[in-house]
Scaffold this motif. Structure first.
Motif, PDB file in Angstrom:
ATOM      1  N   ALA A   1       6.648  38.440  55.652  1.00 44.05           N
ATOM      2  CA  ALA A   1       7.121  37.262  54.919  1.00 44.05           C
ATOM      3  C   ALA A   1       5.999  36.444  54.280  1.00 44.05           C
ATOM      4  O   ALA A   1       6.056  36.134  53.078  1.00 44.05           O
ATOM      5  N   PRO A   2       4.940  36.062  55.012  1.00 43.16           N
ATOM      6  CA  PRO A   2       3.888  35.277  54.359  1.00 43.16           C
ATOM      7  C   PRO A   2       3.145  36.051  53.279  1.00 43.16           C
ATOM      8  O   PRO A   2       2.646  35.476  52.311  1.00 43.16           O
ATOM      9  N   PHE A   3       3.089  37.373  53.440  1.00 49.18           N
ATOM     10  CA  PHE A   3       2.395  38.197  52.449  1.00 49.18           C
ATOM     11  C   PHE A   3       3.253  38.390  51.202  1.00 49.18           C
ATOM     12  O   PHE A   3       2.715  38.582  50.108  1.00 49.18           O
ATOM     13  N   ALA A   4       4.560  38.324  51.369  1.00 46.72           N
ATOM     14  CA  ALA A   4       5.447  38.358  50.199  1.00 46.72           C
ATOM     15  C   ALA A   4       5.197  37.129  49.333  1.00 46.72           C
ATOM     16  O   ALA A   4       5.183  37.216  48.095  1.00 46.72           O
ATOM     17  N   ASP A   5       4.995  35.982  49.971  1.00 43.08           N
ATOM     18  CA  ASP A   5       4.690  34.759  49.223  1.00 43.08           C
ATOM     19  C   ASP A   5       3.364  34.890  48.490  1.00 43.08           C
ATOM     20  O   ASP A   5       3.243  34.488  47.320  1.00 43.08           O
ATOM     21  N   LEU A   6       2.361  35.440  49.185  1.00 41.90           N
ATOM     22  CA  LEU A   6       1.054  35.612  48.558  1.00 41.90           C
ATOM     23  C   LEU A   6       1.144  36.617  47.410  1.00 41.90           C
ATOM     24  O   LEU A   6       0.552  36.402  46.344  1.00 41.90           O
ATOM     25  N   PHE A   7       1.893  37.687  47.605  1.00 40.90           N
ATOM     26  CA  PHE A   7       2.086  38.662  46.535  1.00 40.90           C
ATOM     27  C   PHE A   7       2.690  37.991  45.300  1.00 40.90           C
ATOM     28  O   PHE A   7       2.254  38.223  44.172  1.00 40.90           O
ATOM     29  N   GLY A   8       3.700  37.159  45.523  1.00 45.62           N
ATOM     30  CA  GLY A   8       4.343  36.476  44.400  1.00 45.62           C
ATOM     31  C   GLY A   8       3.372  35.617  43.621  1.00 45.62           C
ATOM     32  O   GLY A   8       3.389  35.601  42.376  1.00 45.62           O
ATOM     33  N   ALA A   9       2.509  34.895  44.352  1.00 45.23           N
ATOM     34  CA  ALA A   9       1.541  34.023  43.686  1.00 45.23           C
ATOM     35  C   ALA A   9       0.506  34.828  42.914  1.00 45.23           C
ATOM     36  O   ALA A   9       0.126  34.462  41.785  1.00 45.23           O
ATOM     37  N   VAL A  10       0.038  35.929  43.509  1.00 47.36           N
ATOM     38  CA  VAL A  10      -0.959  36.761  42.833  1.00 47.36           C
ATOM     39  C   VAL A  10      -0.335  37.464  41.631  1.00 47.36           C
ATOM     40  O   VAL A  10      -0.920  37.504  40.542  1.00 47.36           O
ATOM     41  N   ASN A  11       0.862  37.995  41.809  1.00 44.58           N
ATOM     42  CA  ASN A  11       1.513  38.729  40.717  1.00 44.58           C
ATOM     43  C   ASN A  11       1.871  37.805  39.557  1.00 44.58           C
ATOM     44  O   ASN A  11       1.967  38.259  38.411  1.00 44.58           O
ATOM     45  N   ALA A  12       2.032  36.529  39.845  1.00 38.70           N
ATOM     46  CA  ALA A  12       2.317  35.574  38.769  1.00 38.70           C
ATOM     47  C   ALA A  12       1.152  35.486  37.787  1.00 38.70           C
ATOM     48  O   ALA A  12       1.331  35.066  36.647  1.00 38.70           O
ATOM     49  N   THR A  13      -0.041  35.906  38.226  1.00 41.69           N
ATOM     50  CA  THR A  13      -1.211  35.868  37.343  1.00 41.69           C
ATOM     51  C   THR A  13      -1.366  37.149  36.538  1.00 41.69           C
ATOM     52  O   THR A  13      -2.164  37.195  35.596  1.00 41.69           O
ATOM     53  N   THR A  14      -0.628  38.210  36.914  1.00 45.37           N
ATOM     54  CA  THR A  14      -0.777  39.494  36.221  1.00 45.37           C
ATOM     55  C   THR A  14       0.555  40.039  35.709  1.00 45.37           C
ATOM     56  O   THR A  14       0.631  40.568  34.602  1.00 45.37           O
ATOM     57  N   GLY A  15       1.604  39.959  36.545  1.00 51.02           N
ATOM     58  CA  GLY A  15       2.918  40.480  36.182  1.00 51.02           C
ATOM     59  C   GLY A  15       3.029  41.983  36.200  1.00 51.02           C
ATOM     60  O   GLY A  15       4.034  42.544  35.759  1.00 51.02           O
ATOM     61  N   THR A  16       2.005  42.665  36.747  1.00 53.78           N
ATOM     62  CA  THR A  16       1.993  44.131  36.695  1.00 53.78           C
ATOM     63  C   THR A  16       1.956  44.802  38.064  1.00 53.78           C
ATOM     64  O   THR A  16       1.879  46.025  38.147  1.00 53.78           O
ATOM     65  N   LEU A  17       2.009  44.007  39.134  1.00 56.44           N
ATOM     66  CA  LEU A  17       1.744  44.561  40.459  1.00 56.44           C
ATOM     67  C   LEU A  17       2.983  45.112  41.150  1.00 56.44           C
ATOM     68  O   LEU A  17       4.098  44.643  40.941  1.00 56.44           O
ATOM     69  N   GLN A  18       2.737  46.092  42.011  1.00 57.13           N
ATOM     70  CA  GLN A  18       3.753  46.625  42.914  1.00 57.13           C
ATOM     71  C   GLN A  18       3.407  46.179  44.331  1.00 57.13           C
ATOM     72  O   GLN A  18       2.236  46.056  44.678  1.00 57.13           O
ATOM     73  N   SER A  19       4.424  45.975  45.154  1.00 61.60           N
ATOM     74  CA  SER A  19       4.227  45.620  46.556  1.00 61.60           C
ATOM     75  C   SER A  19       4.756  46.740  47.433  1.00 61.60           C
ATOM     76  O   SER A  19       5.752  47.389  47.105  1.00 61.60           O
ATOM     77  N   ARG A  20       4.116  46.964  48.563  1.00 59.03           N
ATOM     78  CA  ARG A  20       4.592  47.961  49.513  1.00 59.03           C
ATOM     79  C   ARG A  20       5.825  47.474  50.280  1.00 59.03           C
ATOM     80  O   ARG A  20       6.519  48.250  50.903  1.00 59.03           O
ATOM     81  N   GLY A  21       6.028  46.170  50.298  1.00 59.91           N
ATOM     82  CA  GLY A  21       7.139  45.628  51.057  1.00 59.91           C
ATOM     83  C   GLY A  21       6.872  45.535  52.542  1.00 59.91           C
ATOM     84  O   GLY A  21       7.791  45.339  53.340  1.00 59.91           O
TER      85      GLY A  21
END
Length: 235
Positions: free
Chosen positions: A78-98
Motif C-alpha cells: 500500500a505505501p509503495f503504491a502511493d509512492l509509485f503514483g507520485a513518481v509515475n506522475a512525473t513520467t506517465g510511462t511506468l509499470q508497477s509490479r503490484g
C-alpha cells in the motif's frame, strides 16, 4: 537503597555510546551527506512505517523453474503504491509490479551458485525464518533512478533507453546481511567455493516502477547510493 556499582554504569554508558555511534554511521541522514542530488530534483514522500514488515506474512519463492527460486523480505504494498503514483506522475510511462519486497538472495545467486553446491531454497528459507527476516530493520535512503541505455546489451531487445526507479534502503543493523552470511556458511559447509558468493555484495532496494523491465547487476546496474536520484521524506 544500594548504589549501582561503577563498572555497571560504565558498561551501560559504553554500550549506549556504541549503539548511538553505529546508528549514526548507518543512518540515512549520515548517508545523505555523501549523496549528490541535482538542483530542482523533487522530494518524494513515503509513509513512516512503509518498511515495517513485521505484520506482513513471509512469501516463499521456491518454484522449480529457471530463476524461480529466491529469498525476499516481503513488504506491504500500500505505501509503495502511493509512492509509485507520485513518481509515475512525473513520467506517465511506468509499470508497477503490484507488490513490494527486498530481494535478499537473488535468482541468479541461487541458480548459478548456491543450488549447484547443494544448497536448497528450503534451507535458505528456514535460515531466514529463524532469523526473523520479516522483522529485519530497514530505513529509506533515497529514490534511485536509472535513465539511459545499458552498457552491454545482450540482445537487440535490450538496446535503446530504459527508465527505472527503486527505493534504496539501509540495512540499519545488518539483519539482512546476517542472513546472507548464514547462507554463505551453509554454502561453504557443502563444499561451495567461497569466491563465488560474496555476502556483502548486496544493495537492498525495493523496485518502484519501470518503463520496459526491471534491471539488475547482470545488466550492469548497481542500486546503492550511487543510484540516488531524489530525496525521500517520511510522512
Amino acid at each position: 537503597m544500594s548504589m549501582v556499582p561503577r563498572y555497571v554504569l560504565v558498561f551501560i554508558l559504553s554500550t549506549a555510546l556504541v549503539v548511538a555511534a553505529y546508528r549514526y554511521i548507518v543512518s540515512p541522514a549520515s548517508l545523505d551527506d555523501d549523496i549528490s542530488y541535482s538542483p530542482g530534483t523533487p522530494t518524494f514522500t513515503l509513509k513512516r512505517d512503509a518498511l515495517d514488515s513485521g505484520r506482513v506474512p513471509f512469501a516463499s519463492h521456491a518454484e522449480n523453474r529457471p530463476f524461480g527460486s529466491y529469498l525476499q523480505q516481503t513488504l506491504d504494498f500500500a505505501p509503495f503504491a502511493d509512492l509509485f503514483g507520485a513518481v509515475n506522475a512525473t513520467t506517465g510511462t511506468l509499470q508497477s509490479r503490484g507488490e513490494a519486497h527486498i530481494t535478499v538472495i537473488t535468482p541468479p545467486e541461487f541458480d548459478r551458485v548456491l543450488k549447484p553446491a547443494g544448497v536448497t531454497i528450503q534451507e535458505i528459507e528456514a535460515t531466514a525464518l529463524r532469523a526473523n527476516i520479516q522483522h529485519a530493520r530497514l530505513s529509506p535512503v533515497c529514490l534511485g533512478r536509472f535513465s539511459g541505455s545499458l552498457p552491454h546489451p545482450k540482445t537487440d531487445t535490450d538496446s535503446g533507453q530504459f527508465l527505472l526507479f527503486s527505493l534504496v534502503v539501509a540495512d540499519d543493523y545488518g539483519d539482512l546481511l546476517a542472513i546472507r552470511k548464514k547462507v554463505f556458511g551453509l554454502f561453504r559447509e557443502k563444499g561451495g567455493e567461497g569466491a563465488l558468493f560474496q555476502p556483502e555484495g548486496f544493495w537492498p532496494h525495493a523496485t518502484i516502477g519501470y518503463d520496459r523491465r526491471d534491471l539488475f547487476i547482470e545488466d550492469g546496474i548497481y542500486k546503492g547510493t550511487n543510484y540516488c536520484y531524489a530525496r525521500i521524506k517520511l510522512d
